[in-house]
Scaffold this motif. Structure first.
Motif, PDB file in Angstrom:
ATOM      1  N   PHE A  48      -6.373  -4.655  -3.379  1.00  0.00           N
ATOM      2  CA  PHE A  48      -7.207  -4.724  -2.178  1.00  0.00           C
ATOM      3  C   PHE A  48      -8.661  -4.678  -2.620  1.00  0.00           C
ATOM      4  O   PHE A  48      -9.179  -3.603  -2.886  1.00  0.00           O
ATOM      5  CB  PHE A  48      -6.995  -3.513  -1.269  1.00  0.00           C
ATOM      6  N   GLY A  49      -9.347  -5.766  -2.730  1.00  0.00           N
ATOM      7  CA  GLY A  49     -10.763  -5.772  -3.074  1.00  0.00           C
ATOM      8  C   GLY A  49     -11.121  -4.876  -4.237  1.00  0.00           C
ATOM      9  O   GLY A  49     -10.932  -5.241  -5.384  1.00  0.00           O
ATOM     10  N   GLN A  50     -11.624  -3.673  -3.966  1.00  0.00           N
ATOM     11  CA  GLN A  50     -12.089  -2.756  -4.995  1.00  0.00           C
ATOM     12  C   GLN A  50     -11.040  -1.744  -5.465  1.00  0.00           C
ATOM     13  O   GLN A  50     -11.346  -0.879  -6.269  1.00  0.00           O
ATOM     14  CB  GLN A  50     -13.321  -1.980  -4.485  1.00  0.00           C
ATOM     15  N   LYS A  51      -9.813  -1.814  -4.951  1.00  0.00           N
ATOM     16  CA  LYS A  51      -8.797  -0.863  -5.401  1.00  0.00           C
ATOM     17  C   LYS A  51      -7.429  -1.523  -5.513  1.00  0.00           C
ATOM     18  O   LYS A  51      -7.173  -2.557  -4.908  1.00  0.00           O
ATOM     19  CB  LYS A  51      -8.721   0.358  -4.484  1.00  0.00           C
ATOM     20  N   SER A  52      -6.585  -0.896  -6.325  1.00  0.00           N
ATOM     21  CA  SER A  52      -5.203  -1.325  -6.488  1.00  0.00           C
ATOM     22  C   SER A  52      -4.295  -0.163  -6.120  1.00  0.00           C
ATOM     23  O   SER A  52      -4.601   0.983  -6.432  1.00  0.00           O
ATOM     24  CB  SER A  52      -4.915  -1.732  -7.929  1.00  0.00           C
ATOM     25  N   VAL A  53      -3.183  -0.484  -5.489  1.00  0.00           N
ATOM     26  CA  VAL A  53      -2.204   0.525  -5.097  1.00  0.00           C
ATOM     27  C   VAL A  53      -0.856   0.126  -5.685  1.00  0.00           C
ATOM     28  O   VAL A  53      -0.459  -1.037  -5.599  1.00  0.00           O
ATOM     29  CB  VAL A  53      -2.099   0.604  -3.550  1.00  0.00           C
ATOM     30  N   THR A  54      -0.171   1.082  -6.309  1.00  0.00           N
ATOM     31  CA  THR A  54       1.171   0.856  -6.834  1.00  0.00           C
ATOM     32  C   THR A  54       2.136   1.744  -6.056  1.00  0.00           C
ATOM     33  O   THR A  54       1.915   2.945  -5.945  1.00  0.00           O
ATOM     34  CB  THR A  54       1.244   1.178  -8.338  1.00  0.00           C
ATOM     35  N   VAL A  55       3.175   1.127  -5.496  1.00  0.00           N
ATOM     36  CA  VAL A  55       4.171   1.869  -4.718  1.00  0.00           C
ATOM     37  C   VAL A  55       5.575   1.501  -5.182  1.00  0.00           C
ATOM     38  O   VAL A  55       5.789   0.428  -5.750  1.00  0.00           O
ATOM     39  CB  VAL A  55       4.045   1.596  -3.190  1.00  0.00           C
ATOM     40  N   ARG A  56       6.525   2.401  -4.947  1.00  0.00           N
ATOM     41  CA  ARG A  56       7.937   2.118  -5.202  1.00  0.00           C
ATOM     42  C   ARG A  56       8.630   1.990  -3.848  1.00  0.00           C
ATOM     43  O   ARG A  56       8.477   2.849  -2.974  1.00  0.00           O
ATOM     44  CB  ARG A  56       8.594   3.230  -6.024  1.00  0.00           C
ATOM     45  N   VAL A  57       9.402   0.934  -3.683  1.00  0.00           N
ATOM     46  CA  VAL A  57      10.141   0.697  -2.440  1.00  0.00           C
ATOM     47  C   VAL A  57      11.310   1.678  -2.390  1.00  0.00           C
ATOM     48  O   VAL A  57      12.119   1.738  -3.315  1.00  0.00           O
ATOM     49  CB  VAL A  57      10.667  -0.760  -2.374  1.00  0.00           C
ATOM     50  N   GLU A  58      11.383   2.460  -1.316  1.00  0.00           N
ATOM     51  CA  GLU A  58      12.450   3.450  -1.165  1.00  0.00           C
ATOM     52  C   GLU A  58      13.566   2.969  -0.243  1.00  0.00           C
ATOM     53  O   GLU A  58      14.734   3.191  -0.510  1.00  0.00           O
ATOM     54  CB  GLU A  58      11.884   4.769  -0.633  1.00  0.00           C
ATOM     55  N   GLN A  59      13.176   2.319   0.856  1.00  0.00           N
ATOM     56  CA  GLN A  59      14.174   1.840   1.806  1.00  0.00           C
ATOM     57  C   GLN A  59      13.633   0.641   2.564  1.00  0.00           C
ATOM     58  O   GLN A  59      12.433   0.440   2.647  1.00  0.00           O
ATOM     59  CB  GLN A  59      14.580   2.943   2.784  1.00  0.00           C
ATOM     60  N   LEU A  60      14.552  -0.148   3.100  1.00  0.00           N
ATOM     61  CA  LEU A  60      14.177  -1.321   3.887  1.00  0.00           C
ATOM     62  C   LEU A  60      14.729  -1.161   5.297  1.00  0.00           C
ATOM     63  O   LEU A  60      15.916  -0.879   5.472  1.00  0.00           O
ATOM     64  CB  LEU A  60      14.766  -2.596   3.260  1.00  0.00           C
ATOM     65  N   VAL A  61      13.869  -1.296   6.275  1.00  0.00           N
ATOM     66  CA  VAL A  61      14.286  -1.289   7.671  1.00  0.00           C
ATOM     67  C   VAL A  61      13.558  -2.423   8.386  1.00  0.00           C
ATOM     68  O   VAL A  61      12.428  -2.752   8.038  1.00  0.00           O
ATOM     69  CB  VAL A  61      14.009   0.066   8.373  1.00  0.00           C
ATOM     70  N   GLU A  62      14.210  -3.027   9.354  1.00  0.00           N
ATOM     71  CA  GLU A  62      13.634  -4.181  10.053  1.00  0.00           C
ATOM     72  C   GLU A  62      12.440  -3.799  10.927  1.00  0.00           C
ATOM     73  O   GLU A  62      11.471  -4.533  11.010  1.00  0.00           O
ATOM     74  CB  GLU A  62      14.707  -4.868  10.905  1.00  0.00           C
ATOM     75  N   THR A  63      12.543  -2.674  11.606  1.00  0.00           N
ATOM     76  CA  THR A  63      11.437  -2.189  12.427  1.00  0.00           C
ATOM     77  C   THR A  63      11.330  -0.687  12.226  1.00  0.00           C
ATOM     78  O   THR A  63      12.324  -0.014  11.936  1.00  0.00           O
ATOM     79  CB  THR A  63      11.665  -2.478  13.932  1.00  0.00           C
ATOM     80  N   THR A  64      10.130  -0.181  12.385  1.00  0.00           N
ATOM     81  CA  THR A  64       9.931   1.255  12.200  1.00  0.00           C
ATOM     82  C   THR A  64       8.768   1.723  13.054  1.00  0.00           C
ATOM     83  O   THR A  64       7.919   0.927  13.445  1.00  0.00           O
ATOM     84  CB  THR A  64       9.684   1.586  10.714  1.00  0.00           C
ATOM     85  N   ARG A  65       8.759   3.002  13.323  1.00  0.00           N
ATOM     86  CA  ARG A  65       7.641   3.590  14.055  1.00  0.00           C
ATOM     87  C   ARG A  65       6.557   3.966  13.065  1.00  0.00           C
ATOM     88  O   ARG A  65       6.818   4.146  11.874  1.00  0.00           O
ATOM     89  CB  ARG A  65       8.130   4.810  14.814  1.00  0.00           C
ATOM     90  N   LYS A  66       5.355   4.112  13.562  1.00  0.00           N
ATOM     91  CA  LYS A  66       4.211   4.408  12.713  1.00  0.00           C
ATOM     92  C   LYS A  66       4.447   5.649  11.843  1.00  0.00           C
ATOM     93  O   LYS A  66       4.146   5.653  10.651  1.00  0.00           O
ATOM     94  CB  LYS A  66       2.970   4.599  13.588  1.00  0.00           C
TER      95      LYS A  66
END
Length: 90
Positions: free
Chosen positions: A51-69
């Motif tokens: 993202f522009g001036q920063k990088s973020v590394t994440v690990r995917v834990e779960q997949l759901v089609e829709t989710t609440r905030k």
């Protein structure tokens, strides 16, 4: 699940069209490989997003089609957040 949809549903990126653009610009990697918007994401994958001036590394834990905030953060674990400062000519 498609990469652009995961980024939108997990709220790492707010809009799917923006997630698609970012992916297609080569600013997202899955497990160290360049990823496109249509790339498949599965639990255990590591995503690096620039993202522009920063990088973020994440690990995917779960997949759901829709989710609440409130539940969106459960879809991934933040591994690393780096700041990139532009070198200025002096």
């Amino acid at each position: 699940m498609r990469l652009d949809k995961f980024l939108k549903v997990s709220r790492l990126i707010k809009r799917r069209t923006v997630a698609k653009d970012v992916s297609d610009q080569g600013r997202v990697w899955i497990n160290g490989r360049d990823a496109k918007a249509s790339s498949t994401v599965k639990p255990g994958d590591e995503l690096k997003i620039r993202f522009g001036q920063k990088s973020v590394t994440v690990r995917v834990e779960q997949l759901v089609e829709t989710t609440r905030k409130e539940e969106a953060a459960n879809m991934y674990t933040l591994l690393k957040e780096e700041s990139h400062k532009e070198e200025s000519d002096l």
